[in-house]
Design a protein around this motif. Structure first.
Motif, PDB file in Angstrom:
ATOM      1  N   TRP A  33      -2.656 -46.684  50.815  1.00  0.00           N
ATOM      2  CA  TRP A  33      -3.443 -47.441  51.801  1.00  0.00           C
ATOM      3  C   TRP A  33      -3.239 -46.879  53.207  1.00  0.00           C
ATOM      4  O   TRP A  33      -4.175 -46.822  54.006  1.00  0.00           O
ATOM      5  CB  TRP A  33      -3.081 -48.929  51.755  1.00  0.00           C
ATOM      6  CG  TRP A  33      -3.748 -49.631  50.612  1.00  0.00           C
ATOM      7  CD1 TRP A  33      -3.171 -50.079  49.460  1.00  0.00           C
ATOM      8  CD2 TRP A  33      -5.146 -49.952  50.489  1.00  0.00           C
ATOM      9  NE1 TRP A  33      -4.112 -50.646  48.642  1.00  0.00           N
ATOM     10  CE2 TRP A  33      -5.326 -50.589  49.241  1.00  0.00           C
ATOM     11  CE3 TRP A  33      -6.247 -49.746  51.315  1.00  0.00           C
ATOM     12  CZ2 TRP A  33      -6.576 -51.034  48.814  1.00  0.00           C
ATOM     13  CZ3 TRP A  33      -7.500 -50.180  50.887  1.00  0.00           C
ATOM     14  CH2 TRP A  33      -7.647 -50.820  49.650  1.00  0.00           C
ATOM     15  N   ILE A  34      -2.005 -46.449  53.502  1.00  0.00           N
ATOM     16  CA  ILE A  34      -1.729 -45.820  54.800  1.00  0.00           C
ATOM     17  C   ILE A  34      -2.556 -44.534  54.933  1.00  0.00           C
ATOM     18  O   ILE A  34      -3.171 -44.250  55.965  1.00  0.00           O
ATOM     19  CB  ILE A  34      -0.221 -45.494  54.946  1.00  0.00           C
ATOM     20  CG1 ILE A  34       0.601 -46.787  54.960  1.00  0.00           C
ATOM     21  CG2 ILE A  34       0.036 -44.691  56.216  1.00  0.00           C
ATOM     22  CD1 ILE A  34       0.365 -47.660  56.171  1.00  0.00           C
ATOM     23  N   PHE A  35      -2.572 -43.751  53.846  1.00  0.00           N
ATOM     24  CA  PHE A  35      -3.352 -42.517  53.815  1.00  0.00           C
ATOM     25  C   PHE A  35      -4.834 -42.809  54.058  1.00  0.00           C
ATOM     26  O   PHE A  35      -5.509 -42.113  54.832  1.00  0.00           O
ATOM     27  CB  PHE A  35      -3.152 -41.830  52.458  1.00  0.00           C
ATOM     28  CG  PHE A  35      -4.151 -40.746  52.162  1.00  0.00           C
ATOM     29  CD1 PHE A  35      -4.088 -39.521  52.820  1.00  0.00           C
ATOM     30  CD2 PHE A  35      -5.160 -40.947  51.228  1.00  0.00           C
ATOM     31  CE1 PHE A  35      -5.011 -38.523  52.547  1.00  0.00           C
ATOM     32  CE2 PHE A  35      -6.082 -39.962  50.953  1.00  0.00           C
ATOM     33  CZ  PHE A  35      -6.005 -38.740  51.620  1.00  0.00           C
ATOM     34  N   LEU A  36      -5.339 -43.869  53.412  1.00  0.00           N
ATOM     35  CA  LEU A  36      -6.757 -44.224  53.538  1.00  0.00           C
ATOM     36  C   LEU A  36      -7.076 -44.667  54.973  1.00  0.00           C
ATOM     37  O   LEU A  36      -8.141 -44.333  55.513  1.00  0.00           O
ATOM     38  CB  LEU A  36      -7.097 -45.338  52.549  1.00  0.00           C
ATOM     39  CG  LEU A  36      -8.504 -45.310  51.937  1.00  0.00           C
ATOM     40  CD1 LEU A  36      -8.807 -43.975  51.284  1.00  0.00           C
ATOM     41  CD2 LEU A  36      -8.670 -46.431  50.929  1.00  0.00           C
ATOM     42  N   ILE A  37      -6.164 -45.400  55.576  1.00  0.00           N
ATOM     43  CA  ILE A  37      -6.375 -45.853  56.960  1.00  0.00           C
ATOM     44  C   ILE A  37      -6.422 -44.649  57.912  1.00  0.00           C
ATOM     45  O   ILE A  37      -7.272 -44.575  58.805  1.00  0.00           O
ATOM     46  CB  ILE A  37      -5.263 -46.834  57.379  1.00  0.00           C
ATOM     47  CG1 ILE A  37      -5.432 -48.158  56.623  1.00  0.00           C
ATOM     48  CG2 ILE A  37      -5.276 -47.079  58.884  1.00  0.00           C
ATOM     49  CD1 ILE A  37      -4.263 -49.101  56.757  1.00  0.00           C
ATOM     50  N   THR A  38      -5.530 -43.687  57.696  1.00  0.00           N
ATOM     51  CA  THR A  38      -5.533 -42.489  58.555  1.00  0.00           C
ATOM     52  C   THR A  38      -6.813 -41.688  58.351  1.00  0.00           C
ATOM     53  O   THR A  38      -7.347 -41.093  59.299  1.00  0.00           O
ATOM     54  CB  THR A  38      -4.309 -41.585  58.274  1.00  0.00           C
ATOM     55  OG1 THR A  38      -4.323 -41.209  56.899  1.00  0.00           O
ATOM     56  CG2 THR A  38      -3.028 -42.287  58.595  1.00  0.00           C
ATOM     57  N   ASP A  39      -7.326 -41.682  57.117  1.00  0.00           N
ATOM     58  CA  ASP A  39      -8.591 -40.997  56.857  1.00  0.00           C
ATOM     59  C   ASP A  39      -9.747 -41.697  57.569  1.00  0.00           C
ATOM     60  O   ASP A  39     -10.676 -41.041  58.057  1.00  0.00           O
ATOM     61  CB  ASP A  39      -8.854 -40.951  55.345  1.00  0.00           C
ATOM     62  CG  ASP A  39      -8.713 -39.536  54.802  1.00  0.00           C
ATOM     63  OD1 ASP A  39      -8.130 -38.692  55.512  1.00  0.00           O
ATOM     64  OD2 ASP A  39      -9.195 -39.281  53.686  1.00  0.00           O
ATOM     65  N   CYS A  40      -9.712 -43.035  57.605  1.00  0.00           N
ATOM     66  CA  CYS A  40     -10.737 -43.798  58.341  1.00  0.00           C
ATOM     67  C   CYS A  40     -10.721 -43.416  59.813  1.00  0.00           C
ATOM     68  O   CYS A  40     -11.780 -43.209  60.427  1.00  0.00           O
ATOM     69  CB  CYS A  40     -10.488 -45.304  58.200  1.00  0.00           C
ATOM     70  SG  CYS A  40     -10.922 -45.986  56.594  1.00  0.00           S
ATOM     71  N   ILE A  41      -9.521 -43.294  60.366  1.00  0.00           N
ATOM     72  CA  ILE A  41      -9.395 -42.917  61.781  1.00  0.00           C
ATOM     73  C   ILE A  41      -9.929 -41.503  61.998  1.00  0.00           C
ATOM     74  O   ILE A  41     -10.640 -41.215  62.967  1.00  0.00           O
ATOM     75  CB  ILE A  41      -7.923 -43.028  62.231  1.00  0.00           C
ATOM     76  CG1 ILE A  41      -7.468 -44.487  62.153  1.00  0.00           C
ATOM     77  CG2 ILE A  41      -7.735 -42.470  63.633  1.00  0.00           C
ATOM     78  CD1 ILE A  41      -5.977 -44.685  62.343  1.00  0.00           C
TER      79      ILE A  41
END
Length: 204
Positions: free
Chosen positions: A30-38
């Protein structure tokens, strides 16, 4: 006797430890996905700032070919559907069905990448490169980054298929199927934004 008393406790502790590790891995994703969103939010913002800076060259309306992009979009959305069918096969306990739908997802993803590379090569052949102007720099960076993520997803699912073939459906492979499916849906959602705000608005 002491050993007999401690063994069940150790087993339960090991189970809890494994459970915690699985939860930690999900959290990491989920952390990885959030950084990808950014990352994608930044690339979209950059593109919108730069998209009118064509340095006297042709703009989006002159170089984008919408029919091919519509086919690309249809292929990627279909792959999201087959990814969902893979999860349904997983829930039904069908390893054969799961692997089959994952293979179809990979095939569709590869077709999408093939069409995207063809589009890029055609643009470059016509003299529209990433160095031509700010608009093309923003375009190639945004769309190319999405393409790299799809390519990574193809490699990820391929590795998962190998693991499923060797070990079958286990708690670990179950988690990986759910995570890769979520990742694939995320890439589809990003592409819908690319298709709408880059291509459709570009040719309008």
């Amino acid at each position: 006797m002491a050993h007999a008393h401690h063994q069940p406790f150790a087993h339960e502790g090991g189970h809890e430890g494994h459970h915690d590790l699985e939860e930690l891995r999900k959290f990491g994703f989920w952390i990885f996905l959030i950084t990808d969103c950014i990352l994608f939010a930044t690339l979209f913002a950059t593109y919108f700032v730069l998209h009118e800076n064509t340095a006297g060259g042709p703009g989006a309306k002159e170089i984008f070919e919408l029919p091919g992009v519509i086919v690309e979009t249809f292929i990627l959305l279909t792959s999201s559907f087959t990814s969902g069918l893979a999860v349904l096969a997983l829930n039904a306990g069908s390893r054969k069905g799961l692997i089959g739908w994952l293979l179809v997802t990979i095939l569709l993803g590869a077709c999408f990448i093939g069409m995207e590379v063809t589009e890029f090569l055609k643009l470059v052949d016509e003299g529209h490169t990433i160095h031509s102007n700010a608009f093309l720099s923003g375009f190639f960076t945004l769309v190319g980054t999405h393409g790299m993520h799809v390519s990574l997803g193809i490699c990820w699912i391929t590795a998962l298929i190998i693991q499923l073939s060797r070990h079958g459906i286990t708690p670990v492979t179950q988690r990986k199927v759910h995570i890769t499916s979520l990742y694939w849906h995320f890439l589809d959602a990003v592409w819908i934004f690319v298709f709408t705000f880059v291509y459709l608005l570009g040719v309008s």
